[in-house]
Design a protein around this motif. Structure first.
Motif, mmCIF file in Angstrom:
data_model
loop_
_atom_site.group_PDB
_atom_site.id
_atom_site.type_symbol
_atom_site.label_atom_id
_atom_site.label_comp_id
_atom_site.label_asym_id
_atom_site.label_seq_id
_atom_site.Cartn_x
_atom_site.Cartn_y
_atom_site.Cartn_z
ATOM 1 N N MET A 190 -86.827 -36.894 8.804
ATOM 2 C CA MET A 190 -85.385 -37.134 9.603
ATOM 3 C C MET A 190 -85.770 -37.002 11.027
ATOM 4 S SD MET A 190 -82.127 -35.165 8.383
ATOM 5 C CE MET A 190 -82.945 -34.551 6.917
ATOM 6 N N GLU A 191 -84.845 -37.952 11.879
ATOM 7 C CA GLU A 191 -85.254 -37.736 13.348
ATOM 8 C C GLU A 191 -84.631 -36.419 13.795
ATOM 9 O OE1 GLU A 191 -83.103 -40.454 16.175
ATOM 10 O OE2 GLU A 191 -83.070 -41.780 14.333
ATOM 11 N N LYS A 192 -85.224 -35.987 14.933
ATOM 12 C CA LYS A 192 -85.109 -34.609 15.456
ATOM 13 C C LYS A 192 -83.488 -34.299 15.907
ATOM 14 C CE LYS A 192 -87.265 -30.837 17.584
ATOM 15 N NZ LYS A 192 -87.560 -30.435 18.833
ATOM 16 N N LYS A 193 -82.845 -35.494 16.467
ATOM 17 C CA LYS A 193 -81.481 -35.118 16.774
ATOM 18 C C LYS A 193 -80.793 -35.086 15.628
ATOM 19 C CE LYS A 193 -77.640 -37.210 19.645
ATOM 20 N NZ LYS A 193 -77.148 -38.457 20.310
ATOM 21 N N SER A 194 -81.145 -35.892 14.549
ATOM 22 C CA SER A 194 -80.068 -35.720 13.271
ATOM 23 C C SER A 194 -80.408 -34.515 12.739
ATOM 24 C CB SER A 194 -80.157 -37.006 12.277
ATOM 25 O OG SER A 194 -81.435 -36.926 11.547
ATOM 26 N N ILE A 195 -81.457 -33.855 12.795
ATOM 27 C CA ILE A 195 -81.801 -32.413 12.363
ATOM 28 C C ILE A 195 -80.952 -31.392 12.909
ATOM 29 C CG2 ILE A 195 -83.383 -30.835 11.660
ATOM 30 C CD1 ILE A 195 -85.353 -32.885 11.171
ATOM 31 N N PHE A 196 -80.945 -31.722 14.377
ATOM 32 C CA PHE A 196 -80.311 -30.712 15.029
ATOM 33 C C PHE A 196 -78.534 -30.823 14.851
ATOM 34 C CE2 PHE A 196 -77.839 -29.555 19.090
ATOM 35 C CZ PHE A 196 -78.195 -28.317 18.853
ATOM 36 N N ASN A 197 -78.093 -31.990 14.598
ATOM 37 C CA ASN A 197 -76.852 -32.349 13.963
ATOM 38 C C ASN A 197 -76.403 -31.246 13.037
ATOM 39 O OD1 ASN A 197 -75.750 -33.378 16.247
ATOM 40 N ND2 ASN A 197 -76.309 -35.531 15.621
ATOM 41 N N LYS A 198 -77.437 -31.434 11.939
ATOM 42 C CA LYS A 198 -76.984 -30.735 10.789
ATOM 43 C C LYS A 198 -76.762 -29.469 10.678
ATOM 44 C CE LYS A 198 -79.298 -33.621 6.799
ATOM 45 N NZ LYS A 198 -77.848 -33.769 6.230
ATOM 46 N N TRP A 199 -78.047 -28.841 11.523
ATOM 47 C CA TRP A 199 -77.661 -27.248 12.094
ATOM 48 C C TRP A 199 -76.697 -27.220 12.776
ATOM 49 C CZ3 TRP A 199 -80.906 -23.126 11.009
ATOM 50 C CH2 TRP A 199 -81.972 -23.365 10.314
ATOM 51 N N LYS A 200 -76.117 -27.912 13.648
ATOM 52 C CA LYS A 200 -74.771 -27.722 14.249
ATOM 53 C C LYS A 200 -73.565 -27.596 13.374
ATOM 54 C CE LYS A 200 -73.062 -29.572 17.980
ATOM 55 N NZ LYS A 200 -72.971 -30.320 19.215
ATOM 56 N N THR A 201 -73.716 -28.924 12.433
ATOM 57 C CA THR A 201 -72.466 -28.952 11.460
ATOM 58 C C THR A 201 -72.443 -27.610 10.631
ATOM 59 O OG1 THR A 201 -72.949 -31.179 11.539
ATOM 60 C CG2 THR A 201 -71.429 -30.632 9.985
ATOM 61 N N GLY A 202 -73.684 -27.189 10.220
ATOM 62 C CA GLY A 202 -73.948 -26.368 9.395
ATOM 63 C C GLY A 202 -73.357 -24.780 9.894
ATOM 64 N N LEU A 203 -73.370 -24.692 11.093
ATOM 65 C CA LEU A 203 -73.009 -23.422 11.921
ATOM 66 C C LEU A 203 -71.744 -23.852 12.409
ATOM 67 C CD1 LEU A 203 -76.551 -22.527 13.228
ATOM 68 C CD2 LEU A 203 -75.204 -21.111 11.833
ATOM 69 N N GLY A 204 -70.891 -24.796 12.021
ATOM 70 C CA GLY A 204 -69.719 -25.127 12.604
ATOM 71 C C GLY A 204 -68.586 -24.146 12.861
ATOM 72 N N LYS A 205 -68.682 -23.429 11.435
ATOM 73 C CA LYS A 205 -67.519 -22.365 11.364
ATOM 74 C C LYS A 205 -67.900 -21.108 12.243
ATOM 75 C CE LYS A 205 -65.511 -23.635 7.020
ATOM 76 N NZ LYS A 205 -65.489 -23.512 5.376
ATOM 77 N N THR A 206 -69.280 -20.873 12.403
ATOM 78 C CA THR A 206 -69.399 -19.685 13.262
ATOM 79 C C THR A 206 -69.366 -20.263 14.623
ATOM 80 O OG1 THR A 206 -71.227 -19.119 11.513
ATOM 81 C CG2 THR A 206 -71.474 -18.289 13.804
ATOM 82 N N ARG A 207 -69.752 -21.211 14.943
ATOM 83 C CA ARG A 207 -69.530 -21.725 16.435
ATOM 84 C C ARG A 207 -68.205 -21.799 16.799
ATOM 85 N NH1 ARG A 207 -70.687 -26.434 17.876
ATOM 86 N NH2 ARG A 207 -70.818 -27.357 15.617
ATOM 87 N N THR A 208 -67.074 -22.339 16.025
ATOM 88 C CA THR A 208 -65.880 -22.389 16.305
ATOM 89 C C THR A 208 -65.181 -21.135 16.726
ATOM 90 O OG1 THR A 208 -65.227 -22.850 14.176
ATOM 91 C CG2 THR A 208 -65.453 -24.757 15.542
#
Ligand code: GTP
Ligand code: MG
Length: 306
Positions: free
Chosen positions: A1-19
């Motif tokens: 997987m591309e680095k950027k798409s992996i980062f997006n997975k992490w971002k989405t995965g942590l979405g509820k914590t981040r908001t």
């Protein structure tokens, strides 16, 4: 997987914590003031980073900010990202990534053991590893079927016995199959159990002894699966398991379903057990190898960034 798409997975995965407060805190144009520290403290506590860890992070951040004369929140965010990354980083290499290995997957009911094993089997098989699964949850008949579905999807072998069979006997047979087929990764599913059920904990000991006897030269990691949704309770659970059985690492599932993503920091810092994988969604490739920098960056990122 591309680095950027992996980062997006992490971002989405942590979405509820981040908001929660975390994102707003660093988006603010205000400088570093008393309010900033108060809100940061509240945000970390709400994210279930735990009181002791939060206090330590705040103290360290405050000293760095003073020392480097940082006046804006972007600068503070950069320093906090480094502090969090350092707190969750492990220096211990993961044996399963170095060569032949056994993974014994344990945890309480319903935390995501079987699903995680399916995802792991799929990912390691895609990387060219020869994976064998042991359906050592003989408590429920459906458990072996569920694992069997994953084995089919991932195109890997699996050994099972009937309901009520001795889990150590399943592992023994799986090892024979592992050897016969020239595999290099054995992953053992186990029934959900509580740390205070002595007979079930003894069962794990027996399984580990069979593995040590039959595969003496191959490292065996016991990975505890924890459900991130349970937040600080997951930390307590890990502590309790560590008291009664060997614990080499953690798989933290369902990070996508919770605002308590800070629990990762708590597990790493207060238990000194590395988090090896994190579940960031329900898809087959949503179990990500844990990456300290990606975690820290994703945790503090806001949606405007990509
Ligand atoms: N959203 C989300 N759901 C997950 C994740 N991991 C597991 N699940 C879900 O959690 C539920 C329980 O998963 P299982 O793998 O059956 O859990 P288990 O620990 O094997 O359960 P027992 O064998 O009954 O102890 C399933 O509905 C999974 O789809 C994750 O990372 N994210
Ligand atoms: Mg299961």
């Amino acid at each position: 997987m591309e680095k950027k798409s992996i980062f997006n997975k992490w971002k989405t995965g942590l979405g509820k914590t981040r908001t929660g407060l975390l994102a707003r805190l660093f988006a603010s144009k205000d400088g570093i003031n008393e309010e900033f520290y108060e809100e940061l403290e509240e945000a970390l506590i709400l994210a279930d980073a735990g009181a002791a860890v939060t206090e330590r992070l705040l103290d360290d951040l405050q000293s760095i900010i003073k020392e480097k004369k940082i006046a804006d929140r972007a600068g503070a965010k950069k320093e906090l990202t480094s502090l969090i990354a350092a707190a969750v980083e492990t220096k211990k290499p993961f044996p399963a990534d170095q060569g032949a290995a056994v993974l014994l997957i344990v945890g309480v009911n319903g935390v995501g053991k079987t699903t995680s094993i399916g995802k792991l089997a799929n990912s390691y098989s895609e990387q060219g590893r020869k994976v064998m699964l042991a359906a050592a949850d003989t408590f429920r008949a459906a458990a072996a079927e569920q694992l069997g579905e994953w084995a089919k999807r991932a195109n890997v072998g699996m050994v099972k016995h009937g309901e009520g069979a001795d889990p150590a006997a399943v592992v023994f047979d799986a090892i024979a199959s592992y050897k016969a087929k020239g595999c290099d990764l054995l992953i053992c599913d186990t029934a959900g159990r509580l740390h205070n059920k002595t007979n079930l904990m003894n069962e794990l000991g027996k399984i580990r002894r069979v593995i040590a006897r039959e595969l003496p030269d191959i490292p065996c990691d016991t990975l505890l699966v924890l459900d991130a949704v349970t937040g600080q309770n997951a930390v307590a659970q890990a502590r309790a398991f560590a008291e009664v059985c060997q614990l080499d690492g953690v798989i933290l599932t369902k990070l996508d379903g919770t605002a308590k993503g800070g629990v990762v920091i708590s597990i790493c810092e207060s238990l000194h057990v590395p988090v090896r994988f994190v579940g960031v969604g329900e898809g087959i490739d949503d179990l990500q190898p844990f990456d300290a920098n990606l975690f820290a960056e994703a945790l503090l990122s806001n949606d405007a960034e990509s």
